[in-house]
Scaffold this motif. Structure first.
Motif, PDB file in Angstrom:
ATOM      1  N   ASP A 109       3.149  -1.887 -12.748  1.00 33.91           N
ATOM      2  CA  ASP A 109       4.357  -2.709 -12.741  1.00 33.91           C
ATOM      3  C   ASP A 109       5.407  -2.131 -11.796  1.00 33.91           C
ATOM      4  O   ASP A 109       6.215  -2.876 -11.239  1.00 33.91           O
ATOM      5  N   ASN A 110       5.401  -0.811 -11.628  1.00 33.23           N
ATOM      6  CA  ASN A 110       6.399  -0.175 -10.772  1.00 33.23           C
ATOM      7  C   ASN A 110       6.334  -0.686  -9.345  1.00 33.23           C
ATOM      8  O   ASN A 110       7.332  -1.151  -8.786  1.00 33.23           O
ATOM      9  N   TRP A 111       5.175  -0.560  -8.722  1.00 34.23           N
ATOM     10  CA  TRP A 111       5.110  -0.940  -7.314  1.00 34.23           C
ATOM     11  C   TRP A 111       5.083  -2.452  -7.125  1.00 34.23           C
ATOM     12  O   TRP A 111       5.567  -2.952  -6.113  1.00 34.23           O
ATOM     13  N   VAL A 112       4.577  -3.187  -8.101  1.00 29.54           N
ATOM     14  CA  VAL A 112       4.629  -4.652  -7.995  1.00 29.54           C
ATOM     15  C   VAL A 112       6.082  -5.125  -8.049  1.00 29.54           C
ATOM     16  O   VAL A 112       6.519  -5.979  -7.263  1.00 29.54           O
ATOM     17  N   HIS A 113       6.849  -4.544  -8.974  1.00 29.05           N
ATOM     18  CA  HIS A 113       8.270  -4.872  -9.104  1.00 29.05           C
ATOM     19  C   HIS A 113       9.034  -4.511  -7.827  1.00 29.05           C
ATOM     20  O   HIS A 113       9.788  -5.310  -7.270  1.00 29.05           O
ATOM     21  N   ASP A 114       8.839  -3.287  -7.344  1.00 26.94           N
ATOM     22  CA  ASP A 114       9.551  -2.840  -6.148  1.00 26.94           C
ATOM     23  C   ASP A 114       9.186  -3.684  -4.929  1.00 26.94           C
ATOM     24  O   ASP A 114      10.046  -4.045  -4.122  1.00 26.94           O
ATOM     25  N   GLN A 115       7.901  -3.968  -4.789  1.00 27.89           N
ATOM     26  CA  GLN A 115       7.471  -4.693  -3.598  1.00 27.89           C
ATOM     27  C   GLN A 115       8.014  -6.112  -3.569  1.00 27.89           C
ATOM     28  O   GLN A 115       8.357  -6.640  -2.496  1.00 27.89           O
ATOM     29  N   ALA A 116       8.095  -6.741  -4.739  1.00 28.12           N
ATOM     30  CA  ALA A 116       8.661  -8.094  -4.784  1.00 28.12           C
ATOM     31  C   ALA A 116      10.086  -8.114  -4.241  1.00 28.12           C
ATOM     32  O   ALA A 116      10.494  -9.060  -3.561  1.00 28.12           O
ATOM     33  N   LEU A 117      10.838  -7.057  -4.508  1.00 27.69           N
ATOM     34  CA  LEU A 117      12.210  -6.982  -4.019  1.00 27.69           C
ATOM     35  C   LEU A 117      12.245  -6.604  -2.533  1.00 27.69           C
ATOM     36  O   LEU A 117      13.077  -7.121  -1.779  1.00 27.69           O
ATOM     37  N   LEU A 118      11.351  -5.720  -2.102  1.00 29.04           N
ATOM     38  CA  LEU A 118      11.271  -5.398  -0.682  1.00 29.04           C
ATOM     39  C   LEU A 118      10.890  -6.613   0.156  1.00 29.04           C
ATOM     40  O   LEU A 118      11.315  -6.723   1.319  1.00 29.04           O
ATOM     41  N   ASP A 119      10.094  -7.505  -0.411  1.00 30.39           N
ATOM     42  CA  ASP A 119       9.585  -8.652   0.336  1.00 30.39           C
ATOM     43  C   ASP A 119      10.571  -9.806   0.421  1.00 30.39           C
ATOM     44  O   ASP A 119      10.269 -10.837   1.039  1.00 30.39           O
ATOM     45  N   GLU A 162       0.832  -1.207   0.000  1.00 33.63           N
ATOM     46  CA  GLU A 162       0.000   0.000   0.000  1.00 33.63           C
ATOM     47  C   GLU A 162       0.866   1.257   0.000  1.00 33.63           C
ATOM     48  O   GLU A 162       0.611   2.207  -0.756  1.00 33.63           O
ATOM     49  N   GLN A 163       1.895   1.266   0.835  1.00 35.97           N
ATOM     50  CA  GLN A 163       2.743   2.447   0.922  1.00 35.97           C
ATOM     51  C   GLN A 163       3.678   2.578  -0.269  1.00 35.97           C
ATOM     52  O   GLN A 163       4.014   3.696  -0.689  1.00 35.97           O
ATOM     53  N   THR A 164       4.112   1.455  -0.820  1.00 39.00           N
ATOM     54  CA  THR A 164       4.939   1.509  -2.033  1.00 39.00           C
ATOM     55  C   THR A 164       4.128   2.100  -3.177  1.00 39.00           C
ATOM     56  O   THR A 164       4.607   2.977  -3.916  1.00 39.00           O
ATOM     57  N   ARG A 165       2.890   1.629  -3.335  1.00 40.51           N
ATOM     58  CA  ARG A 165       2.022   2.184  -4.371  1.00 40.51           C
ATOM     59  C   ARG A 165       1.781   3.673  -4.140  1.00 40.51           C
ATOM     60  O   ARG A 165       1.808   4.466  -5.101  1.00 40.51           O
ATOM     61  N   ARG A 166       1.595   4.063  -2.900  1.00 41.11           N
ATOM     62  CA  ARG A 166       1.301   5.464  -2.586  1.00 41.11           C
ATOM     63  C   ARG A 166       2.434   6.379  -3.052  1.00 41.11           C
ATOM     64  O   ARG A 166       2.187   7.484  -3.549  1.00 41.11           O
ATOM     65  N   GLN A 167       3.677   5.917  -2.917  1.00 41.43           N
ATOM     66  CA  GLN A 167       4.793   6.753  -3.360  1.00 41.43           C
ATOM     67  C   GLN A 167       4.709   7.059  -4.853  1.00 41.43           C
ATOM     68  O   GLN A 167       5.168   8.110  -5.300  1.00 41.43           O
ATOM     69  N   TYR A 168       4.137   6.142  -5.610  1.00 43.89           N
ATOM     70  CA  TYR A 168       4.044   6.342  -7.057  1.00 43.89           C
ATOM     71  C   TYR A 168       2.853   7.187  -7.472  1.00 43.89           C
ATOM     72  O   TYR A 168       2.945   7.950  -8.441  1.00 43.89           O
ATOM     73  N   VAL A 169       1.729   7.059  -6.785  1.00 42.19           N
ATOM     74  CA  VAL A 169       0.511   7.694  -7.292  1.00 42.19           C
ATOM     75  C   VAL A 169       0.107   8.941  -6.524  1.00 42.19           C
ATOM     76  O   VAL A 169      -0.663   9.760  -7.039  1.00 42.19           O
ATOM     77  N   ASN A 170       0.608   9.111  -5.309  1.00 40.37           N
ATOM     78  CA  ASN A 170       0.207  10.295  -4.552  1.00 40.37           C
ATOM     79  C   ASN A 170       0.693  11.557  -5.253  1.00 40.37           C
ATOM     80  O   ASN A 170       1.855  11.668  -5.641  1.00 40.37           O
TER      81      ASN A 170
END
Length: 289
Positions: free
Chosen positions: A185-195, A166-174
């Protein structure tokens, strides 16, 4: 004309560092330094847009993207350490002088490189890359500073909350007037690496270390005044992390700084790529020739 972008790794201090590279080896160098929570992936469109004139190099910081991810017990995740690795990469690649694009975490890495050897920096492009306390937007930074000043379960909990999808996505769309322009794809890609197992401790270490950047600001401002390095600040004006006051503050020490505030958020390239790439090409064309 099609531009070939190479995806490479080099070993620096025993760690594999991934980087993207394009352009002629003898062309002026532009180094692209990414922020949190992303990687050189954020520059996937910008690299070919600049590589007809410049040698463009975009590394992934250690613990991010495709670079090595040693555990927090085996590597000191600080901005000093990220700078050491970046400096080592540039040394391995034979890069002596370079312009740099800094965003978010890329800024404190870039500032450290500049303070180490001011004559190496030919120009600076800051896209929501903070260098002044005016740029910190509350309440976002309250939690980060509280955690850095007093690490513990109570202050750590909000920081762990920042590692969620949720917060990763927020950085992109807020702050983006039309979020449909930003690929998920941006936040899905980033989150996979954060996880990835253990990456949470890496990010928490960098959150705690962020406070070390602020005491560098007076030296950085003196560097600006002494060198009058050409600087372009192209900024998402609606960023809830680094606000537009941080962009405007550059003129305090660099009266000739070129500043553009765009109607978008933290990851401005995602919604305003054409605007930003055009501004960068014009700026570099003027200051690098």
């Amino acid at each position: 004309m099609s531009v070939a972008v190479h995806h490479r790794t080099v070993t620096v201090d025993g760690h594999e560092v991934f980087y993207r590279e394009a352009g002629e080896p003898t062309a002026p160098v532009v180094v692209l330094l990414h922020g949190y929570p992303t990687s050189s992936h954020m520059f996937r469109h910008l690299i070919p847009a600049l590589a007809d004139r410049y040698r463009v190099i975009a590394p992934d910081h250690i613990g991010f993207g495709q670079s090595a991810m040693p555990s927090a017990a085996d590597f000191p995740y600080t901005f000093d350490s990220l700078t050491e690795i970046t400096a080592g990469l540039l040394r391995e690649l034979g890069v002596d002088r370079f312009a740099m694009y800094v965003q978010d975490y890329g800024a404190p890495v870039g500032w450290r490189l500049a303070l180490r050897d001011p004559d190496r920096i030919t120009a600076v492009i800051s896209q929501n890359g903070n260098a002044y306390e005016e740029g910190f937007v509350k309440p976002f930074w309250d939690g980060v500073f509280a955690y850095g000043e007093n690490p513990g379960p109570a202050t750590e909990a909000p920081m762990r909350g920042a590692l969620t999808l949720e917060q990763t996505r927020r950085q992109y769309v807020n702050g983006v007037p039309d979020p449909s322009l930003v690929s998920p794809d941006n936040w899905v890609h980033d989150q996979a690496l954060l996880d990835r197992p253990g990456n949470d401790e890496i990010q928490l270490g960098l959150f705690r270390d962020y406070l070390t950047n602020v005491p560098l600001y007076p030296r950085l401002h003196q560097y600006f005044r002494d060198t009058q390095v050409p600087l372009l600040a192209v900024w998402g004006a609606n960023d809830e992390i680094f606000g537009p006051a941080g962009a405007e503050a550059f003129r305090r020490d660099l009266p000739d700084a070129e500043i553009h505030l765009l109607d978008t958020g933290h990851f401005a390239l995602e919604s305003h790529f054409a605007d930003i790439s055009g501004l960068i090409r014009a700026f570099l064309g003027r200051v690098l020739g």
